[in-house]
Design a protein around this motif. Structure first.
Motif, PDB file in Angstrom:
ATOM      1  N   LEU A 128     -14.730  43.704 -52.317  1.00  0.00           N
ATOM      2  CA  LEU A 128     -15.244  45.117 -52.613  1.00  0.00           C
ATOM      3  C   LEU A 128     -15.717  45.136 -54.086  1.00  0.00           C
ATOM      4  CD1 LEU A 128     -12.932  47.612 -51.215  1.00  0.00           C
ATOM      5  CD2 LEU A 128     -14.988  47.419 -50.639  1.00  0.00           C
ATOM      6  N   LEU A 129     -15.066  44.260 -55.064  1.00  0.00           N
ATOM      7  CA  LEU A 129     -15.403  44.343 -56.418  1.00  0.00           C
ATOM      8  C   LEU A 129     -16.638  43.271 -56.468  1.00  0.00           C
ATOM      9  CD1 LEU A 129     -11.865  43.815 -58.053  1.00  0.00           C
ATOM     10  CD2 LEU A 129     -13.626  45.628 -58.524  1.00  0.00           C
ATOM     11  N   ALA A 130     -16.691  42.300 -55.832  1.00  0.00           N
ATOM     12  CA  ALA A 130     -17.838  41.439 -55.954  1.00  0.00           C
ATOM     13  C   ALA A 130     -19.156  42.170 -55.278  1.00  0.00           C
ATOM     14  CB  ALA A 130     -17.430  40.104 -54.883  1.00  0.00           C
ATOM     15  N   THR A 131     -18.950  42.771 -54.272  1.00  0.00           N
ATOM     16  CA  THR A 131     -20.125  43.913 -53.791  1.00  0.00           C
ATOM     17  C   THR A 131     -20.761  44.828 -54.845  1.00  0.00           C
ATOM     18  OG1 THR A 131     -19.043  43.421 -51.514  1.00  0.00           O
ATOM     19  CG2 THR A 131     -20.794  45.313 -52.002  1.00  0.00           C
ATOM     20  N   ALA A 132     -19.622  45.526 -55.626  1.00  0.00           N
ATOM     21  CA  ALA A 132     -20.002  46.703 -56.423  1.00  0.00           C
ATOM     22  C   ALA A 132     -20.463  45.988 -57.887  1.00  0.00           C
ATOM     23  CB  ALA A 132     -18.765  47.359 -56.569  1.00  0.00           C
ATOM     24  N   ALA A 259     -20.604  47.190 -66.163  1.00  0.00           N
ATOM     25  CA  ALA A 259     -20.958  48.219 -65.396  1.00  0.00           C
ATOM     26  C   ALA A 259     -21.072  47.781 -63.828  1.00  0.00           C
ATOM     27  CB  ALA A 259     -22.301  48.882 -65.689  1.00  0.00           C
ATOM     28  N   SER A 260     -20.716  48.786 -63.056  1.00  0.00           N
ATOM     29  CA  SER A 260     -20.997  48.320 -61.408  1.00  0.00           C
ATOM     30  C   SER A 260     -22.695  48.694 -61.331  1.00  0.00           C
ATOM     31  CB  SER A 260     -20.171  49.284 -60.564  1.00  0.00           C
ATOM     32  OG  SER A 260     -20.487  50.572 -60.828  1.00  0.00           O
ATOM     33  N   ARG A 261     -22.824  48.322 -59.743  1.00  0.00           N
ATOM     34  CA  ARG A 261     -24.239  48.455 -59.432  1.00  0.00           C
ATOM     35  C   ARG A 261     -24.480  49.949 -59.280  1.00  0.00           C
ATOM     36  NH1 ARG A 261     -24.326  45.211 -53.826  1.00  0.00           N
ATOM     37  NH2 ARG A 261     -26.402  46.439 -53.627  1.00  0.00           N
ATOM     38  N   HIS A 262     -25.578  50.506 -59.281  1.00  0.00           N
ATOM     39  CA  HIS A 262     -26.085  51.848 -59.153  1.00  0.00           C
ATOM     40  C   HIS A 262     -25.495  52.543 -57.821  1.00  0.00           C
ATOM     41  CE1 HIS A 262     -28.065  55.664 -59.747  1.00  0.00           C
ATOM     42  NE2 HIS A 262     -28.631  55.623 -58.617  1.00  0.00           N
ATOM     43  N   GLY A 263     -24.848  53.213 -57.693  1.00  0.00           N
ATOM     44  CA  GLY A 263     -24.244  53.990 -56.390  1.00  0.00           C
ATOM     45  C   GLY A 263     -23.276  53.407 -56.080  1.00  0.00           C
ATOM     46  N   PHE A 264     -22.451  52.239 -56.643  1.00  0.00           N
ATOM     47  CA  PHE A 264     -21.432  51.695 -56.205  1.00  0.00           C
ATOM     48  C   PHE A 264     -20.015  51.774 -57.136  1.00  0.00           C
ATOM     49  CE2 PHE A 264     -24.619  49.685 -53.679  1.00  0.00           C
ATOM     50  CZ  PHE A 264     -23.767  49.049 -52.550  1.00  0.00           C
ATOM     51  N   ALA A 265     -20.052  52.713 -57.952  1.00  0.00           N
ATOM     52  CA  ALA A 265     -18.922  52.861 -58.995  1.00  0.00           C
ATOM     53  C   ALA A 265     -17.665  53.215 -58.151  1.00  0.00           C
ATOM     54  CB  ALA A 265     -19.188  54.073 -59.844  1.00  0.00           C
ATOM     55  N   TRP A 266     -17.986  53.984 -57.163  1.00  0.00           N
ATOM     56  CA  TRP A 266     -16.463  54.354 -56.229  1.00  0.00           C
ATOM     57  C   TRP A 266     -15.966  53.043 -55.604  1.00  0.00           C
ATOM     58  CZ3 TRP A 266     -16.093  53.530 -51.072  1.00  0.00           C
ATOM     59  CH2 TRP A 266     -17.494  53.507 -50.344  1.00  0.00           C
ATOM     60  N   VAL A 267     -17.107  52.162 -55.173  1.00  0.00           N
ATOM     61  CA  VAL A 267     -16.507  50.918 -54.520  1.00  0.00           C
ATOM     62  C   VAL A 267     -15.860  50.008 -55.385  1.00  0.00           C
ATOM     63  CG1 VAL A 267     -17.201  49.059 -53.441  1.00  0.00           C
ATOM     64  CG2 VAL A 267     -18.452  51.050 -53.066  1.00  0.00           C
ATOM     65  N   ALA A 268     -16.272  50.121 -56.618  1.00  0.00           N
ATOM     66  CA  ALA A 268     -15.620  49.499 -57.667  1.00  0.00           C
ATOM     67  C   ALA A 268     -14.309  49.945 -58.290  1.00  0.00           C
ATOM     68  CB  ALA A 268     -16.793  49.295 -59.054  1.00  0.00           C
ATOM     69  N   VAL A 269     -14.239  51.133 -58.230  1.00  0.00           N
ATOM     70  CA  VAL A 269     -12.895  51.917 -58.427  1.00  0.00           C
ATOM     71  C   VAL A 269     -12.042  51.541 -57.286  1.00  0.00           C
ATOM     72  CG1 VAL A 269     -11.744  54.038 -58.863  1.00  0.00           C
ATOM     73  CG2 VAL A 269     -13.996  53.537 -59.892  1.00  0.00           C
ATOM     74  N   LEU A 270     -12.485  51.912 -56.033  1.00  0.00           N
ATOM     75  CA  LEU A 270     -11.381  51.442 -55.110  1.00  0.00           C
ATOM     76  C   LEU A 270     -11.139  50.018 -54.817  1.00  0.00           C
ATOM     77  CD1 LEU A 270     -10.184  52.470 -52.085  1.00  0.00           C
ATOM     78  CD2 LEU A 270     -12.457  51.809 -50.979  1.00  0.00           C
TER      79      LEU A 270
END
Length: 307
Positions: A128-132, A259-270
């Protein structure tokens, strides 16, 4: 991004292998001291004595593990310059998985089902982190931040060492957590260190962040050794994971511009929350239980060559 991820994975493999080899050396040393003196080289508080820790450090397993740690440090420092800290530190912290798997072979530890499930959670969190993950920040901060890093490192490492000595045999998780905070301070220090790009030794020597790195690294290594001597290798490593992941990740986002990718902040937090929760679970389930099993430090480690 890809080069940074490969570098972080390589650092993780070095750290994980090094931790298990250091655990083998620490426990062999403790067994020898217990055989020759009738105790396990402990202080009056129940923790390992300084002489016991020093003897552990001169076993060949521990020395090879230390070399791997230094190699992991170099690779981790490189990854911290190329990736957001919440990603680089979490990937490096996946050494927990390497540690758990190698401990089966070298320490004769049998992982329980909850531990396997917790490790799976950490793996999913890393995906998830790598994706975000988005861009990493510049690392440019006010000079006061460099001084604060040094002051906090001194307070944490000095105060933590005293606390661990006083708590004795009950300090395994605390020692692991403090060593993780020390290694996390290294990640932050490397990111903000002046004199790297362009390379300038006088500038580097004048930066308080350099001394925060040296203090946190040296005392963090000592505390990690203590944690391996008195506690579960997987539990100590999991506590280290929490320490070296949470603070650097938060600092990277709040102060360094990660920062995370745009729109992927929730994925990074999760992913971040799952990574920490999985590590805590491994620490919880990895501690010696009360079902009659002897602590790992009391068993003769099953040492075999690393292939």
């Amino acid at each position: 991004m890809i080069i940074g991820l490969v570098t972080a994975v390589a650092a993780s493999a070095c750290y994980g292998t090094g931790s298990v080899l250091q655990a083998v050396g620490s426990r062999k040393s403790a067994l020898k001291e217990a055989t020759s003196t009738g105790d396990a080289g402990v202080t009056q508080h129940g923790g390992p004595s300084l002489s016991s820790t020093a003897k552990a450090a001169v076993t060949w397993e521990f020395m090879v593990g230390t070399v791997l740690d230094f190699l992991g440090f170099g690779l981790g420092a490189l990854a911290a310059r190329m990736l957001p800290l919440f990603l680089s530190q979490t990937v490096i912290s996946a050494n927990l998985i390497v540690t758990a798997l190698l401990s089966i072979k070298l320490l004769g530890i049998r992982l329980k089902r909850p531990e396997w499930a917790s490790i799976a959670v950490v793996c999913a969190a890393l995906v998830l982190l790598a994706t975000a993950a988005g861009h990493e920040g510049s690392g440019e901060t006010a000079r006061s931040t460099h001084w604060w890093l040094l002051i906090i490192s001194i307070v944490l490492m000095a105060g933590g060492t005293v606390a661990v000595r006083l708590m004795g045999s009950n300090a395994a998780i605390l020692a692991g957590l403090l060593s993780g905070l020390g290694f996390g301070a290294i990640g932050v220090g490397v990111r903000i260190l002046d004199g790297i790009d362009p390379f300038d030794i006088p500038t580097m020597l004048a930066d308080p962040a350099l001394y925060a790195i040296l203090i946190s690294g040296s005392i963090g290594m000592y505390l990690h050794t203590v944690a391996l001597q008195i506690g579960s290798v997987n539990g100590a490593t999991a506590a280290l994971v929490v320490g070296e992941t949470i603070l650097p990740g938060v600092i990277g986002v709040l102060l360094l511009g990660d920062a995370s990718r745009h729109g992927f902040a929730w994925v990074a937090v999760l992913g971040f929350v799952l990574a920490v929760a999985g590590a805590v679970a491994v620490a919880w389930f990895g501690e010696p239980d009360s079902h009659g099993a002897a602590p790992a430090a009391e068993k003769e480690p099953q040492v075999s060559p690393v292939s």
